[in-house]
Design a protein around this motif. Sequence first.
Motif, short mmCIF file in Angstrom:
data_model
loop_
_atom_site.label_atom_id
_atom_site.label_comp_id
_atom_site.label_asym_id
_atom_site.label_seq_id
_atom_site.Cartn_x
_atom_site.Cartn_y
_atom_site.Cartn_z
N ALA A 83 0.84 -1.20 0.00
CA ALA A 83 0.00 0.00 0.00
C ALA A 83 0.88 1.25 0.00
O ALA A 83 2.07 1.18 0.29
N ASP A 84 0.26 2.39 -0.34
CA ASP A 84 0.94 3.67 -0.25
C ASP A 84 0.94 4.16 1.18
O ASP A 84 0.17 3.70 2.02
N LEU A 161 -3.23 5.37 -8.80
CA LEU A 161 -3.42 4.76 -10.11
C LEU A 161 -2.09 4.58 -10.83
O LEU A 161 -1.87 3.56 -11.49
N SER A 162 -1.18 5.54 -10.70
CA SER A 162 0.11 5.45 -11.38
C SER A 162 0.90 4.24 -10.91
O SER A 162 1.55 3.56 -11.72
N ALA A 166 2.09 0.85 -12.99
CA ALA A 166 3.48 0.38 -12.99
C ALA A 166 3.56 -1.08 -12.57
O ALA A 166 4.31 -1.88 -13.16
N LEU A 167 2.78 -1.46 -11.56
CA LEU A 167 2.76 -2.86 -11.13
C LEU A 167 2.20 -3.76 -12.23
O LEU A 167 2.69 -4.87 -12.45
N GLY A 168 1.17 -3.27 -12.92
CA GLY A 168 0.60 -4.04 -14.01
C GLY A 168 1.61 -4.31 -15.12
O GLY A 168 1.70 -5.42 -15.64
N ASP A 186 -9.48 3.75 -5.18
CA ASP A 186 -10.37 4.63 -4.42
C ASP A 186 -10.26 4.25 -2.95
O ASP A 186 -11.04 3.43 -2.45
N THR A 187 -9.29 4.82 -2.28
CA THR A 187 -9.01 4.39 -0.91
C THR A 187 -9.92 5.06 0.12
O THR A 187 -9.74 4.85 1.33
N GLU A 188 -10.87 5.85 -0.34
CA GLU A 188 -11.87 6.42 0.57
C GLU A 188 -13.15 5.58 0.57
O GLU A 188 -13.65 5.19 1.62
N GLN A 189 -13.68 5.29 -0.63
CA GLN A 189 -14.92 4.52 -0.73
C GLN A 189 -14.69 3.01 -0.74
O GLN A 189 -15.59 2.24 -0.38
N LEU A 190 -13.52 2.58 -1.16
CA LEU A 190 -13.14 1.15 -1.20
C LEU A 190 -14.17 0.29 -1.96
O LEU A 190 -14.63 -0.73 -1.45
#
Length: 230
Positions: A83-84, A161-162, A166-168, A186-190
């Motif tokens: 995670a970030d 998203l960036s 990159a992971l993709g 979307d780490t707010e609405q999940l």
Amino acid sequence: MTIQTLVNTSSAAWEGWNNLGYQARTRILRHWTDQLAAECRAMVEYQCRQAEEHVAPTLLMPGPTGETNELYCAGRGSFVVTADNETPLVAFFGQLAAALVTGNTVFVCLPADYPVKAKDVAVQLEQSGCAGGVITAIDNDQLADLVSHPAVAGVAYAGKLSTTQALGRQLAARDGLLAQLISETDTEQLPVIGSPTYSLRFVTERTRTINITAVGGNATLLELGSGEEH
């Protein structure tokens, strides 16, 4: 410890953890949640309930010649969960719980300034009943090599998203079997992690065929994994 040693240890722990069963894994995770804040505890419980409903059942499909076919779900193998630094704890714990309850072993990689430390989470889970090798804390400088390793089944990531893109690209460039990228941007609405079917992203379908008409009876003839998402 080398990347290959980390992968070998995780792979060796996978079969035992996967074969432990949903009920036993859920008991361990629920015991672990005693150490978590209320919101995170609720998220882990949610993932356990959804996995019990959507992933745990075995479907019986009688065959035309008398055999019994059992369709069930199993963990894919070893996942990287990351995670970030701005990703809420509830998102990270949702990813981790879904990966573990479905029978996968996990490498956890978190930013240095994240509210929890990967090593502390690993210790908590082992103290709650996870066997050694089921969850492994890794350093940030090991992340890229693990993501690129062909034995890693997939990556669960919550953040930008960036970074997802990159992971993709990194997973697409790997040799060997295709790996899952399970991302939440979307780490707010999940909407992804909070989906009732989120746990299905971490499993593969398998079929077990039992020929009850064979000599001696009850002979397991075939057990196959589709290698594809349910």
